[in-house]
Scaffold this active site. Structure first.
Site, mmCIF file in Angstrom:
data_model
loop_
_atom_site.group_PDB
_atom_site.id
_atom_site.type_symbol
_atom_site.label_atom_id
_atom_site.label_comp_id
_atom_site.label_asym_id
_atom_site.label_seq_id
_atom_site.Cartn_x
_atom_site.Cartn_y
_atom_site.Cartn_z
ATOM 1 N N SER A 37 3.222 9.169 -4.394
ATOM 2 C CA SER A 37 1.998 8.795 -5.126
ATOM 3 C C SER A 37 1.663 9.788 -6.235
ATOM 4 O O SER A 37 0.936 9.448 -7.169
ATOM 5 C CB SER A 37 0.819 8.668 -4.161
ATOM 6 O OG SER A 37 0.562 9.899 -3.507
ATOM 7 N N LYS A 39 0.957 13.362 -5.370
ATOM 8 C CA LYS A 39 0.146 14.459 -4.812
ATOM 9 C C LYS A 39 0.679 15.837 -5.209
ATOM 10 O O LYS A 39 -0.053 16.665 -5.743
ATOM 11 C CB LYS A 39 0.107 14.372 -3.283
ATOM 12 C CG LYS A 39 -0.454 13.092 -2.714
ATOM 13 C CD LYS A 39 -0.471 13.119 -1.200
ATOM 14 C CE LYS A 39 0.893 13.332 -0.564
ATOM 15 N NZ LYS A 39 1.881 12.287 -0.908
ATOM 16 N N SER A 107 -0.908 13.161 5.354
ATOM 17 C CA SER A 107 -1.984 13.114 6.369
ATOM 18 C C SER A 107 -2.473 11.675 6.519
ATOM 19 O O SER A 107 -3.571 11.342 6.070
ATOM 20 C CB SER A 107 -3.121 14.073 6.013
ATOM 21 O OG SER A 107 -3.436 14.093 4.649
#
Length: 201
Positions: A37, A39, A107
């Site tokens: 994505s 990050k 997470s």
């Protein structure tokens, strides 16, 4: 065994002392999102951007944590939780040292991120949702992880055969399929800046 532990926190330099020395307020940014994505890329560029603007930050991500302090953990649900627990404890130490911590971890569940929030402290935990559609994340997959997961070579891969639960109320959402890396980093910086600037004397 904990009855034999006698913390000396009250005799140590306080967080406020360190913040004044560094000229910033410490916070913990928690970047969550699917693999691919953006990050880690955002965290790495944001760390440099903060440095260039007079702030001191430290990136924690899967590569530098799982190759060291957490190299004994697997990707089972139990070990994933322990992975995040240890990371949150490390981030809290950085927080108390006056350092801005940029945490870049999938997470994948609301529960696991809430555990991190409680360890760090809700007032210092800033959850950033790095959002990109699964197909976009797969198209960026330079390590070939999604391909291996779809072929059954990797089990429990988030987004394929393990769920990802998006944040319900993130402090900020960045849609990396709709803006450039530079725009994403600038957006996070502008969001973060009021949280980390010391009040004017």
């Amino acid at each position: 065994m904990t009855e034999h532990i006698h913390p000396i926190f009250d005799r140590l330099l306080q967080r406020s002392d360190r913040e004044r020395r560094l000229g910033q307020r410490s916070k913990v940014l928690w970047l969550t999102g699917l693999s691919g994505s953006g990050k880690s890329t955002i965290a790495q560029h944001l760390e440099r951007y903060l440095y260039n603007n007079g702030f001191f930050a430290q990136v924690l991500d899967g590569d530098n944590i799982r190759s060291g302090i957490n190299n004994n953990l697997s990707f089972s649900p139990e070990d994933r939780q322990e992975n995040i627990r240890r990371i949150a404890e490390i981030a809290r130490l950085y927080l108390d040292s006056g350092i801005i911590t940029l945490n870049s971890f999938i997470s994948p569940t609301v529960e696991i991120r809430e555990m991190a929030r409680q360890i760090i402290g809700p007032e210092d935990f800033l959850e950033i949702y790095i959002n990109a559609p699964l197909e976009v994340c797969e198209s960026r997959d330079v390590k070939g992880l999604y391909e291996k997961a779809r072929a059954g070579q990797i089990k429990g891969f988030t987004g394929i055969d393990a769920p990802y639960e998006p944040p319900l109320h993130p402090a900020l959402e960045i849609k990396t399929d709709e803006q450039s890396l530079e725009e994403s980093v600038e957006a996070v910086f502008q969001f973060l800046k009021p949280h980390i600037e010391l009040p004017k004397a």
